[in-house]
Design an enzyme around this catalytic site. Structure first.
Site, PDB file in Angstrom:
ATOM      1  CG  HIS A 108      -1.490  13.429  -3.549  1.00  0.00           C
ATOM      2  ND1 HIS A 108      -2.342  14.403  -3.996  1.00  0.00           N
ATOM      3  CD2 HIS A 108      -0.251  13.999  -3.531  1.00  0.00           C
ATOM      4  CE1 HIS A 108      -1.669  15.513  -4.257  1.00  0.00           C
ATOM      5  NE2 HIS A 108      -0.399  15.297  -3.969  1.00  0.00           N
ATOM      6  CG  ASP A 123       1.568  13.383  20.206  1.00  0.00           C
ATOM      7  OD1 ASP A 123       2.774  13.625  20.432  1.00  0.00           O
ATOM      8  OD2 ASP A 123       0.652  14.171  20.510  1.00  0.00           O
ATOM      9  CG  ASP A 180       3.096  18.380  -7.254  1.00  0.00           C
ATOM     10  OD1 ASP A 180       2.077  18.926  -7.688  1.00  0.00           O
ATOM     11  OD2 ASP A 180       3.066  17.507  -6.375  1.00  0.00           O
ATOM     12  NE  ARG A 230       3.002  12.625   0.292  1.00  0.00           N
ATOM     13  CZ  ARG A 230       3.048  12.674  -1.046  1.00  0.00           C
ATOM     14  NH1 ARG A 230       4.004  13.380  -1.644  1.00  0.00           N
ATOM     15  NH2 ARG A 230       2.180  12.003  -1.773  1.00  0.00           N
TER      16      ARG A 230
END
Length: 254
Positions: free
Chosen positions: A48, A87, A177, A73
């Site tokens: 977000h 990586d 959420d 995230r």
């Protein structure tokens, strides 16, 4: 060269209370400033936020000299995004919107090299110090930490099966959420949502996994700590900037 240790993963294993801060703004300057503010961990958000995968590298580099753990995230539970972030040297990932044990297992597989997973092989990456960490591919999993977000009423109902997935290190509750899924969009402080969060934290702890959450309310953060959260984010860069700037304007403009 040694495999870099994951202080965040060790803190979770020891059951220490780890206080974190949410970073939505891309760039190394803000990340470095926050790295010196005394938090145990910083969350670099690409779900977000304007921050994207390439932006994470200078942010990881900026905080590396400080005693703070970066958590990243990805935008979704996508093996390609997970592979790229690993990586770059991210060791702790928080995967959003994990609804089932099957989705949790998919995230675990994306974190692990074959034959235990599907993470793609690459030698010259920052994670292995560009090939200088002996046996990196074999040992990388030792210092990787996977957090899955349970952020709907449906996901909370499956906490036990998600927590039981091998390779899931911790579960994080997404209040916004969750509130929306319960019919209380924009009201994460609704009594029904608060009760669901309390019950979820206690179920996660009972399942033997660390529980985490983000809240901008100090009072609610203290309540969550009392219910058993191990890693608790208590602020966000954009919120702190907005609150401070508005307060200063009110003081001088009336």
């Amino acid at each position: 060269m040694m495999l870099p240790p994951n202080a965040f993963k060790r803190g979770l294993a020891e059951g220490r209370s780890l206080i974190g801060y949410w970073c939505s703004l891309p760039g190394g300057i803000g990340a470095e400033l926050l790295a010196g503010c005394g938090y145990d961990w910083l969350l670099f958000d690409t779900e977000h936020a304007l921050t994207d995968v390439p932006d994470i590298l200078p942010m990881l580099q900026a905080v590396a000299p400080y005693p703070v753990s970066p958590v990243v995230r990805p935008a979704s539970n996508d093996p390609v995004l997970i592979k790229r972030l690993l990586d770059l040297g991210a060791q702790t990932l928080m995967i959003p919107y994990v609804q089932t044990a099957e989705e949790a297992r998919a995230a675990v597989a994306a974190m692990r090299y074959a034959p235990r997973g599907i993470r793609g092989m690459a030698g010259m990456v920052r994670a292995s110090r560009f090939g200088s960490v002996p046996d990196y591919a074999r040992r990388a999993e030792e210092e990787l930490c996977l957090i899955v977000q349970v952020e709907t009423a449906e996901a909370l109902a499956r906490i036990d099966e998600i927590a039981a997935v091998d390779g899931v290190d911790a579960l994080f509750i997404g209040p916004a959420d969750l509130a929306a899924s319960m019919g209380h969009s924009g009201d994460a402080s609704h009594p029904e949502v608060r009760a669901a969060i309390e019950a979820a934290i206690k179920r996660i702890v009972a399942a033997g996994k660390p529980a985490g959450i983000l809240t901008l309310s100090p009072e609610f953060a203290e309540a969550c700590l009392g219910w058993g959260t191990t890693f608790t984010a208590v602020g966000m860069d954009l919120a702190t900037l907005s609150t401070g700037a508005r307060a200063l304007a009110r003081r001088f403009k009336g």
